[in-house]
Scaffold this motif. Structure first.
Motif, PDB file in Angstrom:
ATOM      1  N   LEU A 217       0.062  22.089 -17.447  1.00  0.00           N
ATOM      2  CA  LEU A 217      -0.996  22.497 -18.364  1.00  0.00           C
ATOM      3  C   LEU A 217      -2.313  22.725 -17.635  1.00  0.00           C
ATOM      4  O   LEU A 217      -2.687  21.963 -16.742  1.00  0.00           O
ATOM      5  N   GLY A 218      -2.987  23.790 -18.048  1.00  0.00           N
ATOM      6  CA  GLY A 218      -4.320  24.098 -17.563  1.00  0.00           C
ATOM      7  C   GLY A 218      -5.242  24.348 -18.738  1.00  0.00           C
ATOM      8  O   GLY A 218      -4.885  24.114 -19.900  1.00  0.00           O
ATOM      9  N   ASP A 219      -6.426  24.870 -18.465  1.00  0.00           N
ATOM     10  CA  ASP A 219      -7.408  25.071 -19.524  1.00  0.00           C
ATOM     11  C   ASP A 219      -6.890  25.987 -20.625  1.00  0.00           C
ATOM     12  O   ASP A 219      -7.168  25.772 -21.814  1.00  0.00           O
ATOM     13  N   GLU A 220      -6.120  27.015 -20.255  1.00  0.00           N
ATOM     14  CA  GLU A 220      -5.601  27.952 -21.258  1.00  0.00           C
ATOM     15  C   GLU A 220      -4.701  27.247 -22.257  1.00  0.00           C
ATOM     16  O   GLU A 220      -4.812  27.457 -23.478  1.00  0.00           O
ATOM     17  N   GLN A 221      -3.819  26.379 -21.755  1.00  0.00           N
ATOM     18  CA  GLN A 221      -2.913  25.659 -22.656  1.00  0.00           C
ATOM     19  C   GLN A 221      -3.679  24.672 -23.546  1.00  0.00           C
ATOM     20  O   GLN A 221      -3.385  24.538 -24.730  1.00  0.00           O
ATOM     21  N   PHE A 222      -4.673  24.010 -22.978  1.00  0.00           N
ATOM     22  CA  PHE A 222      -5.426  23.049 -23.780  1.00  0.00           C
ATOM     23  C   PHE A 222      -6.257  23.741 -24.854  1.00  0.00           C
ATOM     24  O   PHE A 222      -6.427  23.213 -25.958  1.00  0.00           O
ATOM     25  N   GLU A 223      -6.764  24.921 -24.561  1.00  0.00           N
ATOM     26  CA  GLU A 223      -7.481  25.678 -25.589  1.00  0.00           C
ATOM     27  C   GLU A 223      -6.542  26.038 -26.734  1.00  0.00           C
ATOM     28  O   GLU A 223      -6.925  25.981 -27.916  1.00  0.00           O
ATOM     29  N   ARG A 224      -5.304  26.384 -26.403  1.00  0.00           N
ATOM     30  CA  ARG A 224      -4.327  26.708 -27.442  1.00  0.00           C
ATOM     31  C   ARG A 224      -3.992  25.464 -28.268  1.00  0.00           C
ATOM     32  O   ARG A 224      -3.914  25.516 -29.502  1.00  0.00           O
ATOM     33  N   LEU A 225      -3.798  24.346 -27.611  1.00  0.00           N
ATOM     34  CA  LEU A 225      -3.478  23.107 -28.329  1.00  0.00           C
ATOM     35  C   LEU A 225      -4.609  22.701 -29.265  1.00  0.00           C
ATOM     36  O   LEU A 225      -4.368  22.159 -30.343  1.00  0.00           O
ATOM     37  N   ALA A 226      -5.849  22.944 -28.852  1.00  0.00           N
ATOM     38  CA  ALA A 226      -7.002  22.548 -29.656  1.00  0.00           C
ATOM     39  C   ALA A 226      -7.107  23.339 -30.955  1.00  0.00           C
ATOM     40  O   ALA A 226      -7.783  22.906 -31.891  1.00  0.00           O
ATOM     41  N   GLN A 227      -6.440  24.475 -31.026  1.00  0.00           N
ATOM     42  CA  GLN A 227      -6.548  25.351 -32.196  1.00  0.00           C
ATOM     43  C   GLN A 227      -5.474  25.089 -33.247  1.00  0.00           C
ATOM     44  O   GLN A 227      -5.479  25.728 -34.303  1.00  0.00           O
ATOM     45  N   HIS A 228      -4.554  24.164 -32.972  1.00  0.00           N
ATOM     46  CA  HIS A 228      -3.422  23.979 -33.875  1.00  0.00           C
ATOM     47  C   HIS A 228      -3.191  22.499 -34.177  1.00  0.00           C
ATOM     48  O   HIS A 228      -3.533  21.631 -33.375  1.00  0.00           O
ATOM     49  N   LYS A 229      -2.574  22.251 -35.333  1.00  0.00           N
ATOM     50  CA  LYS A 229      -2.045  20.933 -35.635  1.00  0.00           C
ATOM     51  C   LYS A 229      -0.674  20.812 -34.980  1.00  0.00           C
ATOM     52  O   LYS A 229       0.141  21.737 -35.048  1.00  0.00           O
ATOM     53  N   LEU A 230      -0.428  19.677 -34.353  1.00  0.00           N
ATOM     54  CA  LEU A 230       0.813  19.470 -33.621  1.00  0.00           C
ATOM     55  C   LEU A 230       1.816  18.700 -34.471  1.00  0.00           C
ATOM     56  O   LEU A 230       1.473  18.134 -35.511  1.00  0.00           O
ATOM     57  N   THR A 231       3.050  18.660 -34.005  1.00  0.00           N
ATOM     58  CA  THR A 231       4.075  17.927 -34.747  1.00  0.00           C
ATOM     59  C   THR A 231       4.028  16.436 -34.461  1.00  0.00           C
ATOM     60  O   THR A 231       4.611  15.644 -35.208  1.00  0.00           O
ATOM     61  N   GLU A 232       3.334  16.035 -33.377  1.00  0.00           N
ATOM     62  CA  GLU A 232       3.240  14.620 -33.014  1.00  0.00           C
ATOM     63  C   GLU A 232       2.111  14.441 -32.010  1.00  0.00           C
ATOM     64  O   GLU A 232       1.600  15.423 -31.454  1.00  0.00           O
ATOM     65  N   PRO A 233       1.703  13.205 -31.756  1.00  0.00           N
ATOM     66  CA  PRO A 233       0.627  12.979 -30.778  1.00  0.00           C
ATOM     67  C   PRO A 233       0.975  13.513 -29.397  1.00  0.00           C
ATOM     68  O   PRO A 233       2.132  13.501 -28.967  1.00  0.00           O
ATOM     69  N   LEU A 234      -0.039  13.965 -28.695  1.00  0.00           N
ATOM     70  CA  LEU A 234       0.134  14.616 -27.405  1.00  0.00           C
ATOM     71  C   LEU A 234       0.729  13.689 -26.348  1.00  0.00           C
ATOM     72  O   LEU A 234       1.481  14.128 -25.465  1.00  0.00           O
ATOM     73  N   ASP A 235       0.388  12.399 -26.416  1.00  0.00           N
ATOM     74  CA  ASP A 235       0.851  11.455 -25.394  1.00  0.00           C
ATOM     75  C   ASP A 235       2.364  11.469 -25.231  1.00  0.00           C
ATOM     76  O   ASP A 235       2.872  11.253 -24.131  1.00  0.00           O
ATOM     77  N   GLY A 236       3.086  11.676 -26.330  1.00  0.00           N
ATOM     78  CA  GLY A 236       4.542  11.624 -26.285  1.00  0.00           C
ATOM     79  C   GLY A 236       5.181  12.843 -25.673  1.00  0.00           C
ATOM     80  O   GLY A 236       6.409  12.869 -25.483  1.00  0.00           O
ATOM     81  N   MET A 237       4.376  13.854 -25.357  1.00  0.00           N
ATOM     82  CA  MET A 237       4.942  15.111 -24.855  1.00  0.00           C
ATOM     83  C   MET A 237       4.457  15.475 -23.458  1.00  0.00           C
ATOM     84  O   MET A 237       4.823  16.514 -22.925  1.00  0.00           O
ATOM     85  N   LEU A 238       3.626  14.625 -22.867  1.00  0.00           N
ATOM     86  CA  LEU A 238       3.061  14.922 -21.558  1.00  0.00           C
ATOM     87  C   LEU A 238       3.386  13.825 -20.552  1.00  0.00           C
ATOM     88  O   LEU A 238       3.560  12.664 -20.922  1.00  0.00           O
ATOM     89  N   ILE A 239       3.445  14.208 -19.297  1.00  0.00           N
ATOM     90  CA  ILE A 239       3.536  13.250 -18.204  1.00  0.00           C
ATOM     91  C   ILE A 239       2.511  13.649 -17.144  1.00  0.00           C
ATOM     92  O   ILE A 239       2.140  14.811 -17.033  1.00  0.00           O
ATOM     93  N   SER A 240       2.056  12.659 -16.384  1.00  0.00           N
ATOM     94  CA  SER A 240       1.038  12.910 -15.362  1.00  0.00           C
ATOM     95  C   SER A 240       1.483  12.361 -14.025  1.00  0.00           C
ATOM     96  O   SER A 240       2.145  11.317 -13.961  1.00  0.00           O
ATOM     97  N   ASP A 241       1.117  13.063 -12.967  1.00  0.00           N
ATOM     98  CA  ASP A 241       1.314  12.510 -11.631  1.00  0.00           C
ATOM     99  C   ASP A 241       0.457  11.253 -11.469  1.00  0.00           C
ATOM    100  O   ASP A 241      -0.624  11.142 -12.037  1.00  0.00           O
ATOM    101  N   ARG A 242       0.952  10.316 -10.680  1.00  0.00           N
ATOM    102  CA  ARG A 242       0.251   9.072 -10.383  1.00  0.00           C
ATOM    103  C   ARG A 242      -0.140   8.327 -11.650  1.00  0.00           C
ATOM    104  O   ARG A 242      -1.243   7.771 -11.751  1.00  0.00           O
ATOM    105  N   ALA A 243       0.767   8.331 -12.623  1.00  0.00           N
ATOM    106  CA  ALA A 243       0.504   7.631 -13.881  1.00  0.00           C
ATOM    107  C   ALA A 243       0.503   6.130 -13.654  1.00  0.00           C
ATOM    108  O   ALA A 243       1.187   5.603 -12.765  1.00  0.00           O
TER     109      ALA A 243
END
Length: 443
Positions: free
Chosen positions: A49-75
């Motif tokens: 994900l980059g800025d373009e994807q986050f701008e898209r996410l900000a414009q919509h209601k999601l099916t669930e919280p974002l935490d459950g769908m993302l992973i990060s390096d060095r978590a």
């Protein structure tokens, strides 16, 4: 259309901004497809994900919280938490003292390492550590104090683990608060304060979306700002309706803030002055753990002299007597619980009794100061008591703000005068902002 597309979840813009900021410094990847509530795919699984994807996410209601769908390096993970706690124990003598006096110096490291932390929670803690390190540090240190309290009070292993998890996560709701409201030096208005007071409710909702998160831990998080005398939030619960773990978490939360910003003598005095607001067993355990000594006194920060503070306390009490005289006909002595001013009568009477029980008389400040200056121990006691009285007064002013809707039918002049004295205008913005965090905690 996936089955879950019938759900609808609006992500907080402040949290979304924090995740986007994290993604600029390290890879953040969708580990599966992300859909909006109408079934449209917003991000494909495997996408970084980059800025373009986050701008898209900000414009919509999601099916669930974002935490459950993302992973990060060095978590972050449980082992990382244990390592961080170990560093604190190594470099901070206050926390080393707490751990040693609790009876098992390594208990908190082992407890953190053994926590079962679901991936969505690890993601949120990672964002907190990297983007809101102040909240992360507070949460980790609060969990260390909570662990020491649990050991001192001989909680069983299951309750200790639940309390440790609740303490670690108790402020996750603040990730949904505008960070500008929590910034040092910001003068929080009464309207803004409601956004801060909602964070226990927000945390409870967020954690309810994480499968397997213990209900007892969520309840402690929901209630960690409640107070024994009913002066807390969000529900204004009294002692019998607050969960035992929430009572311990409340004490640990306040203790961390006072230790970080001030010193052990002030923490010891806070515990003594606020016995009616916090669980007595937890407060006694805390005082035993910190074991404040005269050698700790040199660390105290004095913001103003005791003569000034005594004069101010006398002014507050005089303003209270004037308000009580003006409104006493509106408060039925036999049924104070039915009066909108009942909470104020209770809190101000408590303040006055605390002053008298401490053996001080603000109306005779000269003689008190003469005695105190001749005895360093009494001077320390006086200064610490006056500091805590100021925080208590500011906290009461904030409570009046929270209850303003209940007071609309009352004459404002005497109440406004009392508020002016409770806040006293030369206190400064930081003093006003710290008060609700200390006294409602006690951020």
């Amino acid at each position: 259309m996936p089955a879950e597309a019938t759900a609808s979840y609006t992500e907080s813009p402040y949290y979304l901004q924090a995740v986007a900021a994290l993604a600029r410094s390290r890879p953040v990847t969708a580990h599966r497809d992300i859909y909006c509530s109408n079934g449209m795919k917003l991000v494909a699984g495997g996408t970084r994900l980059g800025d373009e994807q986050f701008e898209r996410l900000a414009q919509h209601k999601l099916t669930e919280p974002l935490d459950g769908m993302l992973i990060s390096d060095r978590a972050i993970d449980a082992a990382c938490l244990a390592i961080e706690a170990g560093k604190i124990l190594e470099h901070d003598p206050v926390y080393a003292r707490l751990a040693n006096r609790a009876g098992d110096p390594l208990a908190v490291k082992h407890g953190l390492a053994a926590l079962r932390l679901p991936p969505p929670l690890l993601m949120r803690l990672t964002v907190m550590r990297e983007q809101r390190p102040d909240i992360f540090e507070h949460s980790l240190r609060t969990s260390m104090i909570a662990c020491a309290l649990a050991l001192r009070l001989k909680l069983d292993a299951g309750d200790r683990a639940t309390l440790l998890l609740a303490a670690l996560c108790h402020d996750v709701g603040e990730m949904h608060t505008d960070p500008l409201l929590l910034a040092s030096g910001h003068n929080i208005t009464p309207d803004e304060r409601r956004f801060i007071h909602v964070h226990p409710l927000t945390g409870n909702v967020l954690l309810s979306c994480i499968p397997g998160f213990p209900p007892a831990a969520r309840l402690a998080i929901l209630q960690h700002h409640e107070r024994q005398d009913g002066s807390g939030y969000p529900a204004g619960l009294r002692a019998g309706k607050i969960s035992p773990l929430a009572k311990l978490l409340a004490v640990a939360d306040v203790a961390e803030t006072v230790i970080r910003r001030f010193d052990l003598p002030r923490l010891d005095m806070l515990a003594r002055l606020h016995h009616s607001r916090f669980d007595a067993a937890a407060v006694d355990a805390l005082r035993d753990l910190i074991h404040s000594t005269p050698q700790d006194a040199h660390q105290m920060r004095q913001e103003r002299g005791p003569a000034f503070q005594l004069a101010h306390l006398a002014e507050v009490l005089r303003a209270w007597f004037a308000l009580r005289s003006a409104f006493e006909h509106q408060v039925a002595p036999t049924a104070p619980e039915r009066s909108p001013l009942a909470f104020l009568f209770e809190r101000m009477n408590s303040i006055r009794q605390l002053v008298l029980q401490a053996g001080f008389d603000p109306d005779h400040s000269d003689s008190m100061l003469d005695i105190a200056h001749d005895d360093p121990g009494i001077l320390l006691e006086l200064r610490t008591m006056l500091d805590e009285m100021e925080w208590l007064q500011l906290d009461l002013a904030n409570e009046i703000d929270r209850r303003s809707a209940e007071l609309l039918g009352l004459s404002r002049t005497p109440l406004t005068d009392l508020l002016r004295h409770l806040r006293h205008e030369d206190c400064g913005a930081q003093c006003r902002n710290d008060a609700p965090y200390l006294m409602q905690c006690s951020k």
